[in-house]
Design an enzyme around this catalytic site. Structure first.
Site, PDB file in Angstrom:
ATOM      1  N   ALA A  35       0.814  -1.217   0.000  1.00  0.00           N
ATOM      2  CA  ALA A  35       0.000   0.000   0.000  1.00  0.00           C
ATOM      3  C   ALA A  35       0.846   1.266   0.000  1.00  0.00           C
ATOM      4  CB  ALA A  35      -0.943   0.000   1.191  1.00  0.00           C
ATOM      5  N   THR A  36       2.071   1.199   0.504  1.00  0.00           N
ATOM      6  CA  THR A  36       2.923   2.393   0.443  1.00  0.00           C
ATOM      7  C   THR A  36       3.121   2.771  -1.016  1.00  0.00           C
ATOM      8  OG1 THR A  36       4.020   1.769   2.493  1.00  0.00           O
ATOM      9  CG2 THR A  36       5.183   3.337   1.085  1.00  0.00           C
TER      10      THR A  36
ATOM     11  N   GLN B 205      -6.865  -0.624   6.036  1.00  0.00           N
ATOM     12  CA  GLN B 205      -7.446  -1.187   7.260  1.00  0.00           C
ATOM     13  C   GLN B 205      -8.944  -1.430   7.107  1.00  0.00           C
ATOM     14  OE1 GLN B 205      -5.575  -2.122   9.830  1.00  0.00           O
ATOM     15  NE2 GLN B 205      -3.641  -1.084   9.398  1.00  0.00           N
TER      16      GLN B 205
ATOM     17  N   ALA C 129      -1.885  -6.886   0.978  1.00  0.00           N
ATOM     18  CA  ALA C 129      -2.240  -8.262   1.357  1.00  0.00           C
ATOM     19  C   ALA C 129      -1.910  -8.590   2.807  1.00  0.00           C
ATOM     20  CB  ALA C 129      -1.503  -9.242   0.435  1.00  0.00           C
TER      21      ALA C 129
ATOM     22  N   THR D 277       8.624  -7.149 -13.254  1.00  0.00           N
ATOM     23  CA  THR D 277       8.098  -8.505 -13.441  1.00  0.00           C
ATOM     24  C   THR D 277       7.125  -8.851 -12.322  1.00  0.00           C
ATOM     25  OG1 THR D 277      10.187  -9.124 -14.458  1.00  0.00           O
ATOM     26  CG2 THR D 277       8.790 -10.932 -13.677  1.00  0.00           C
TER      27      THR D 277
ATOM     28  N   CYS E 180       5.085   1.865  11.428  1.00  0.00           N
ATOM     29  CA  CYS E 180       6.115   2.620  10.697  1.00  0.00           C
ATOM     30  C   CYS E 180       6.798   3.652  11.581  1.00  0.00           C
ATOM     31  CB  CYS E 180       5.498   3.340   9.509  1.00  0.00           C
ATOM     32  SG  CYS E 180       4.562   2.232   8.505  1.00  0.00           S
TER      33      CYS E 180
HETATM   34  C1  PLP Z   1      -3.484   2.750   6.759  1.00  0.00           C
HETATM   35  C2  PLP Z   1      -2.225   2.200   6.157  1.00  0.00           C
HETATM   36  N1  PLP Z   1      -1.799   2.665   4.993  1.00  0.00           N
HETATM   37  C3  PLP Z   1      -0.684   2.203   4.402  1.00  0.00           C
HETATM   38  C4  PLP Z   1       0.084   1.228   5.005  1.00  0.00           C
HETATM   39  C5  PLP Z   1       1.329   0.731   4.312  1.00  0.00           C
HETATM   40  O1  PLP Z   1       1.095  -0.531   3.750  1.00  0.00           O
HETATM   41  P1  PLP Z   1       2.305  -1.473   3.249  1.00  0.00           P
HETATM   42  O2  PLP Z   1       2.913  -2.036   4.488  1.00  0.00           O
HETATM   43  O3  PLP Z   1       1.630  -2.511   2.407  1.00  0.00           O
HETATM   44  O4  PLP Z   1       3.225  -0.649   2.456  1.00  0.00           O
HETATM   45  C6  PLP Z   1      -0.326   0.713   6.234  1.00  0.00           C
HETATM   46  C7  PLP Z   1       0.488  -0.315   6.932  1.00  0.00           C
HETATM   47  O5  PLP Z   1       1.007  -0.091   8.000  1.00  0.00           O
HETATM   48  C8  PLP Z   1      -1.510   1.208   6.829  1.00  0.00           C
HETATM   49  O6  PLP Z   1      -1.951   0.755   8.015  1.00  0.00           O
END
Ligand code: PLP
Length: 382
Positions: A76-77, A184, A205, A244, A330
């Site tokens: 998601a980042t 979330q 995931a 890839t 994080c």
């Molecule tokens: C709300 C939210 N956004 C983004 C992320 C980042 O996701 P990823 O660890 O898949 O990069 C997280 C994960 O901590 C999250 O809780």
């Protein structure tokens, strides 16, 4: 007192569901589909490409979106970066204004900071003491050159659920687009709500019992929705994300998403009962305040502060027997108090003495009892 560590940090990440592991191992062992999914000139590559297509269809069905709107990412980042920066760069001739909320995850906030340094105008909306965005403030912040608004569906620290339908109505009435960080939300609230209202949304995931290192940005089926790629080096994913693809990751993610959606009611009922159990225990401890008490919240996340204790001592002592977090995963090494709690007007000392309990489908009533027992023990002894 607890004797072995108990995992209550499911909002940071989840273990992989054994059914997902099975799928991934099957794909990794496939003697033909190990090939590069872009090598569709031969049978091996075609088999791998078929697996990618199958994963895309399976994820789309789980989310009730069109398969061609799914762009695979590393998580998601990356999806948030592609959504926010990719959209801002692609549309900068139309405007330079972007809006988000002060309680977003760093993976959103840091994209906005980066864009601010590149000449975009940024509005950071405040929240009220429950963590809720004020819709009137959103309306007032939108200007003629607002390109994009980014609001998370479920807050990763407090579990607060924003009203995405109402936010989308305001954003769209001003001709701007809405990105939703739905990390979330997946498996916690119905995704149709988000798919119907967001122009783009990000998922991953590893928060839904799938593997780490894979996520997706989901785009509304609208040819006017333009992005530019952030990664160059190939024309995979409609030339929006070079690299890839890894079929075992994608099929693992798709399987996890299908399970998260199909088992949603069962898992939610289980976790709701555990949440009530935890809250009933906290209610008997006068030093404890539960954050966002009045807001609609998912039952998976309970964020508390403990009055009259040093936050660092509490967190260290508690994590000797439990696995909880005091903020987003994080931020663990920054020792900064939660920006989410501070934005809700929680005083610094209380924000520093916060613990986030996040429950999952493997959590049991005896885990909750142990978590409460250990907290009661610490409150008597630190
Ligand atoms: C709300 C939210 N956004 C983004 C992320 C980042 O996701 P990823 O660890 O898949 O990069 C997280 C994960 O901590 C999250 O809780």
């Amino acid at each position: 007192m607890a004797t072995s560590p108990i995992y209550l940090d499911y909002a940071a990440t989840t273990p992989v569901d054994p059914r997902v592991t099975e799928v991934m191992i099957r794909v990794l062992r496939d003697p033909i589909a190990f090939a590069n999914p872009s090598s569709t000139q031969h049978a091996f590559g075609l088999a791998a490409a078929n697996q990618v297509a199958q994963a895309r269809e399976q994820l789309a069905a789980a989310l009730q979106v069109t398969a061609k709107g799914i762009i695979w990412t590393s998580g998601a980042t990356e999806a948030n970066n592609l959504a926010i920066k990719g959209f801002a760069y692609a549309n900068s001739a139309r405007g330079k204004h972007l809006i988000t909320v002060v309680t977003e995850h760093k993976a959103v906030l840091d994209c906005f900071s980066a864009l601010a340094k590149q000449g975009f105008r940024i509005t950071l909306l405040p929240v009220n003491n429950q963590g809720f965005v004020d819709l009137e403030q959103l309306r007032q912040a939108l200007t003629i050159d607002t390109l994009l608004v980014s609001v998370m569906a479920v807050n990763n620290e407090t579990g607060v659920i924003q009203d995405i339908a109402a936010i989308a109505a305001i954003v769209h009435a001003h001709g701007a687009r809405l990105h939703v960080d739905a990390v979330q939300a997946l498996g916690k609230i119905p995704m149709t709500e988000i798919g119907q209202h967001a122009d783009l949304f990000s998922i991953t995931a590893h928060k839904i019992y799938g593997p780490k290192g894979v996520g997706a940005l989901v785009l509304r089926d609208d040819p006017r929705l333009k992005l530019v790629p952030l990664l160059h080096g190939g024309n995979q994913e409609h030339a929006l994300r070079a690299g890839t693809l890894a079929p075992h990751q994608l099929l693992g993610f798709a399987e996890a998403a299908e399970l998260a959606v199909s088992e949603w009611a069962h898992n939610t009922a289980h976790i709701r009962a555990l949440n009530q159990h935890l809250l009933a225990g906290f209610a008997l401890l006068p030093q404890i305040a539960v954050h966002s008490w009045l807001a609609p919240r998912v039952p998976h996340i309970v964020n508390i502060s403990v009055q009259g204790v040093d936050g660092e001592t509490l967190s260290k002592a508690y994590n000797q027997c439990m696995a909880v977090s005091n903020g987003s995963a994080c931020n663990v090494n920054t020792k900064q108090p939660s920006h989410v709690l501070l934005a809700q007007g929680i005083p610094l000392a209380l924000a520093q003495a916060s613990l986030r309990f996040s429950l999952g489908k493997m959590t049991t009533a005896s885990d909750i009892e142990a978590a409460l027992d250990y907290l009661r023990y610490l409150l008597r002894n630190i």
